[in-house]
Design an enzyme around this catalytic site. Structure first.
Site, PDB file in Angstrom:
ATOM      1  N   ASN A   1       0.861  -1.182   0.000  1.00 24.63           N
ATOM      2  CA  ASN A   1       0.000   0.000   0.000  1.00 24.63           C
ATOM      3  C   ASN A   1       0.901   1.237   0.000  1.00 24.63           C
ATOM      4  OD1 ASN A   1       0.747   0.628   2.737  1.00 24.63           O
ATOM      5  ND2 ASN A   1      -0.863  -0.720   3.504  1.00 24.63           N
TER       6      ASN A   1
ATOM      7  N   GLU B   1       3.356   1.500   3.003  1.00 22.73           N
ATOM      8  CA  GLU B   1       4.398   0.466   2.929  1.00 22.73           C
ATOM      9  C   GLU B   1       5.403   0.788   1.830  1.00 22.73           C
ATOM     10  OE1 GLU B   1       1.707  -3.384   4.354  1.00 22.73           O
ATOM     11  OE2 GLU B   1       1.778  -2.781   2.239  1.00 22.73           O
TER      12      GLU B   1
ATOM     13  N   ASP C   1      -5.170  -8.617   1.870  1.00 19.14           N
ATOM     14  CA  ASP C   1      -5.194 -10.068   1.673  1.00 19.14           C
ATOM     15  C   ASP C   1      -6.049 -10.422   0.459  1.00 19.14           C
ATOM     16  OD1 ASP C   1      -3.806 -10.096   4.074  1.00 19.14           O
ATOM     17  OD2 ASP C   1      -5.548 -10.647   5.272  1.00 19.14           O
TER      18      ASP C   1
END
Length: 333
Positions: A211, A214, A282
């Site tokens: 993301n 990150e 996920d």
């Protein structure tokens, strides 16, 4: 200009292509436990809310949620992770069986506890989270014990996911071992990274899905401060750093930015309502792995992943995207 209706029509016609695709998942696993109830008063013992419990729930967490998404979207997950020898390990196996996911590939390390996250909630609001976990690095010896089984299952798969939550399974040795093994078998490797893991752990992967936050933290390992405020520059530098031909950076409510040999491409978000972003990453990597396993172009896989993420953020907690809900969302575009 993105023709969303045409993309939706194409995807609806292609969903059968992902059925039965086998996805090898190598990542930290755990249990997500929820205690839910109502708060109407403050404790006389301390200035904290008193929760009157309505119910409890346990779900697959971390890579377990990735596997659950692969399964619910029509694929077949082959999940390798580490557990301890404790009650949470048994509960985790039961949850996997309930989701029709094999627990046979869990690597047992008696010296560690099985990861579990307990969330105490009222409505959509978290009161507190309690983590039970061990973050020590998995030993080379443990990986060697399961090397034969890992290779055996990897040969059967259509794609490989490395799912890093910094709970000890993913480090430079284990990640590079999996990437090298997958490449020798001609299997594409997708990485969902952790912000503080050394980039060299992911070198050689085909694809990475950080993301925005990150991506920025990972990019700070690259000594080019001038790129740190530019998503496009970050994506290109991260691709170069790990020698990946493709990259996706998720941007929350702004959608996703895609990087490949055609340049950069932006897709908007398709979330109609957002209750909880827990586990959305996920769902994203599970969808990408299935799209890649089916041989789809990156942009079709990105549309698929973005639609699936838009479904799950409309629920509270980490949930798997159900194919029926995804079809409904696609038909409503």
């Amino acid at each position: 200009m993105v023709d969303l209706k045409q993309m939706s029509k194409n995807l609806l016609g292609n969903l059968t292509q992902i059925e039965g695709k086998k996805i090898f998942i190598f990542g930290d696993i755990g249990i997500d436990e929820y205690v839910k109830g109502q708060v109407s008063r403050i404790s006389p013992e301390a200035p904290v809310p008193v929760l009157e419990v309505d119910g409890t729930d346990k779900k697959l967490g971390l890579s377990g949620n990735v596997a659950a998404n692969v399964k619910s979207l029509g694929g077949e997950p082959l999940l390798f992770s580490t557990i301890g020898e404790d009650q949470n390990a048994e509960s985790l196996k039961d949850l996997l069986k309930q989701s029709e996911i094999s627990p046979d590939f869990l690597m047992v390390d008696p010296s560690r506890q099985t990861t579990s996250k307990l969330r105490v909630m009222t409505g959509h609001h978290h009161i507190v989270r309690v983590d039970y976990e061990s973050k020590k690095a998995v030993s080379k010896d443990l990986l060697d014990q399961y090397a034969g089984k890992i290779e055996e299952q990897m040969k059967l798969c259509d794609g490989v996911i490395i799912q890093d939550y910094a709970k000890g399974l993913i480090n430079e040795y284990t990640s590079q071992w999996v990437i090298e093994k997958a490449k020798s078998l001609g299997k594409p490797v997708l990485v969902d990274p952790y912000r503080s893991t050394a980039l060299k752990a992911y070198k050689g992967a085909h694809f990475m899905t950080p993301n925005r936050d990150e991506a920025l933290e990972l990019a700070k390992q690259i000594p080019k401060p001038e790129i740190w405020e530019n998503v496009d520059a970050i994506g290109l530098e991260l691709m170069k750093s790990i020698e990946a031909p493709q990259m996706v950076i998720t941007l929350g409510p702004e959608g996703v930015k895609i990087f490949d040999d055609q340049g950069t491409f932006h897709l908007p978000t398709f979330a109609k309502k957002v209750f909880d972003v827990t586990g959305a990453g996920d769902t994203v990597i599970a969808a990408y792995s299935l799209g890649m396993g089916a041989g789809w172009e990156l942009r079709e896989s990105a549309f698929f992943a973005n639609m699936a993420a838009g479904v799950v953020v409309g629920h509270v907690g980490a949930v798997a995207c159900q194919l029926s809900e995804l079809r409904e969302s696609l038909e409503q575009l």
